[in-house]
Design a protein around this motif. Sequence first.
Motif, PDB file in Angstrom:
ATOM      1  N   THR A   2       0.837  -1.201   0.000  1.00  0.00           N
ATOM      2  CA  THR A   2       0.000   0.000   0.000  1.00  0.00           C
ATOM      3  C   THR A   2       0.874   1.254   0.000  1.00  0.00           C
ATOM      4  OG1 THR A   2      -1.714  -1.175   1.241  1.00  0.00           O
ATOM      5  CG2 THR A   2      -1.860   1.213   1.198  1.00  0.00           C
ATOM      6  N   ALA A   3       1.899   1.255   0.854  1.00  0.00           N
ATOM      7  CA  ALA A   3       2.774   2.429   0.969  1.00  0.00           C
ATOM      8  C   ALA A   3       3.514   2.722  -0.328  1.00  0.00           C
ATOM      9  CB  ALA A   3       3.772   2.216   2.108  1.00  0.00           C
ATOM     10  N   THR A   4       3.763   1.697  -1.130  1.00  0.00           N
ATOM     11  CA  THR A   4       4.523   1.880  -2.374  1.00  0.00           C
ATOM     12  C   THR A   4       3.623   1.931  -3.611  1.00  0.00           C
ATOM     13  OG1 THR A   4       4.899  -0.516  -2.428  1.00  0.00           O
ATOM     14  CG2 THR A   4       6.647   0.852  -1.490  1.00  0.00           C
ATOM     15  N   GLY A   5       2.308   1.931  -3.408  1.00  0.00           N
ATOM     16  CA  GLY A   5       1.377   2.111  -4.515  1.00  0.00           C
ATOM     17  C   GLY A   5       1.121   0.883  -5.368  1.00  0.00           C
ATOM     18  N   PHE A   6       1.483  -0.295  -4.880  1.00  0.00           N
ATOM     19  CA  PHE A   6       1.226  -1.509  -5.653  1.00  0.00           C
ATOM     20  C   PHE A   6      -0.208  -2.001  -5.491  1.00  0.00           C
ATOM     21  CE2 PHE A   6       5.770  -1.562  -5.961  1.00  0.00           C
ATOM     22  CZ  PHE A   6       6.026  -2.199  -7.162  1.00  0.00           C
ATOM     23  N   VAL A   7      -0.818  -1.692  -4.341  1.00  0.00           N
ATOM     24  CA  VAL A   7      -2.212  -2.074  -4.134  1.00  0.00           C
ATOM     25  C   VAL A   7      -3.006  -0.879  -3.631  1.00  0.00           C
ATOM     26  CG1 VAL A   7      -1.621  -4.487  -3.615  1.00  0.00           C
ATOM     27  CG2 VAL A   7      -1.928  -2.854  -1.733  1.00  0.00           C
ATOM     28  N   LEU A   8      -4.313  -0.956  -3.827  1.00  0.00           N
ATOM     29  CA  LEU A   8      -5.243   0.035  -3.293  1.00  0.00           C
ATOM     30  C   LEU A   8      -6.037  -0.605  -2.170  1.00  0.00           C
ATOM     31  CD1 LEU A   8      -6.650   1.406  -6.681  1.00  0.00           C
ATOM     32  CD2 LEU A   8      -4.811   2.393  -5.278  1.00  0.00           C
ATOM     33  N   GLU A   9      -6.451   0.201  -1.226  1.00  0.00           N
ATOM     34  CA  GLU A   9      -7.292  -0.335  -0.171  1.00  0.00           C
ATOM     35  C   GLU A   9      -8.529   0.530   0.002  1.00  0.00           C
ATOM     36  OE1 GLU A   9      -6.225   1.194   4.171  1.00  0.00           O
ATOM     37  OE2 GLU A   9      -4.656  -0.107   3.357  1.00  0.00           O
ATOM     38  N   ARG A  10      -9.609  -0.138   0.360  1.00  0.00           N
ATOM     39  CA  ARG A  10     -10.877   0.526   0.635  1.00  0.00           C
ATOM     40  C   ARG A  10     -11.349   0.063   2.001  1.00  0.00           C
ATOM     41  NH1 ARG A  10     -16.328  -0.658  -0.039  1.00  0.00           N
ATOM     42  NH2 ARG A  10     -15.901  -2.675  -1.010  1.00  0.00           N
ATOM     43  N   ARG A  11     -11.726   1.019   2.825  1.00  0.00           N
ATOM     44  CA  ARG A  11     -12.201   0.671   4.166  1.00  0.00           C
ATOM     45  C   ARG A  11     -13.676   0.317   4.128  1.00  0.00           C
ATOM     46  NH1 ARG A  11      -8.349   0.363   8.506  1.00  0.00           N
ATOM     47  NH2 ARG A  11      -6.557   1.566   7.797  1.00  0.00           N
ATOM     48  N   GLN A  12     -14.009  -0.769   4.799  1.00  0.00           N
ATOM     49  CA  GLN A  12     -15.403  -1.152   4.989  1.00  0.00           C
ATOM     50  C   GLN A  12     -15.542  -1.563   6.445  1.00  0.00           C
ATOM     51  OE1 GLN A  12     -17.140  -4.764   3.051  1.00  0.00           O
ATOM     52  NE2 GLN A  12     -18.505  -3.260   2.132  1.00  0.00           N
ATOM     53  N   GLY A  13     -16.053  -0.629   7.245  1.00  0.00           N
ATOM     54  CA  GLY A  13     -16.060  -0.863   8.693  1.00  0.00           C
ATOM     55  C   GLY A  13     -14.626  -0.928   9.184  1.00  0.00           C
ATOM     56  N   ARG A  14     -14.298  -2.016   9.854  1.00  0.00           N
ATOM     57  CA  ARG A  14     -12.938  -2.193  10.361  1.00  0.00           C
ATOM     58  C   ARG A  14     -12.047  -2.959   9.382  1.00  0.00           C
ATOM     59  NH1 ARG A  14     -13.276  -4.342  16.387  1.00  0.00           N
ATOM     60  NH2 ARG A  14     -11.051  -3.983  16.189  1.00  0.00           N
ATOM     61  N   SER A  15     -12.634  -3.412   8.294  1.00  0.00           N
ATOM     62  CA  SER A  15     -11.865  -4.191   7.317  1.00  0.00           C
ATOM     63  C   SER A  15     -11.192  -3.297   6.284  1.00  0.00           C
ATOM     64  CB  SER A  15     -12.782  -5.180   6.586  1.00  0.00           C
ATOM     65  OG  SER A  15     -13.271  -6.163   7.461  1.00  0.00           O
TER      66      SER A  15
END
Length: 198
Positions: free
Chosen positions: A55-68
Amino acid sequence: MKVSAPALLPLLRSQAQGEILAWVFLTPGEHSIVDIARAINIPETTVLREIDRLTATGFVLERRQGRSRLITPNPDNPATQPLTALLAITFGPAHVLRQHLATLDGVDYAAIYGSWAARATGAPGQPPADIDLLVVGEPSRTDLYELAEDASTTLRRPVNATVVDRATWLAGTDPFVATVRERPLITLIDNLHQARGA
């Protein structure tokens, strides 16, 4: 304790890193840290550490859903496509074949054996030229061979499918079956555990 580089792709730090990358980049959809850890049987802390790096290096994206945190590859990163191709060739056979086989009826057990299974379990050697797929049960041979051909395109090497009937596999006395059982196997589907435990 020093962790060995994986025989499938020694450019990586560890087998766990390869398994995590392969799951994220080769399995369609969004995946939580818990889902990834459970799917590949790696501790959540290890998965979390690797996902934080990605995530920090931009290889993946993350989306928050509640605590996940739901993770997907970053389509805008120019490395995503070549990395996905590299992972498909090296760590991909188990992921790709498991997805393909999920649509095939009549499979009691399926596993990869041969040189790829040996590399996946840490045995050193040359990159496997093909993938040896064992299917136990009574699948449609036509559908199985079409599936193997489709998977070969994704994996960029031939997938050779061998079918063994359930009774022969469980008996274990056939010379081919005995040889395969003595060597590394990467299980893809196992619906025989109840039969073996009976």
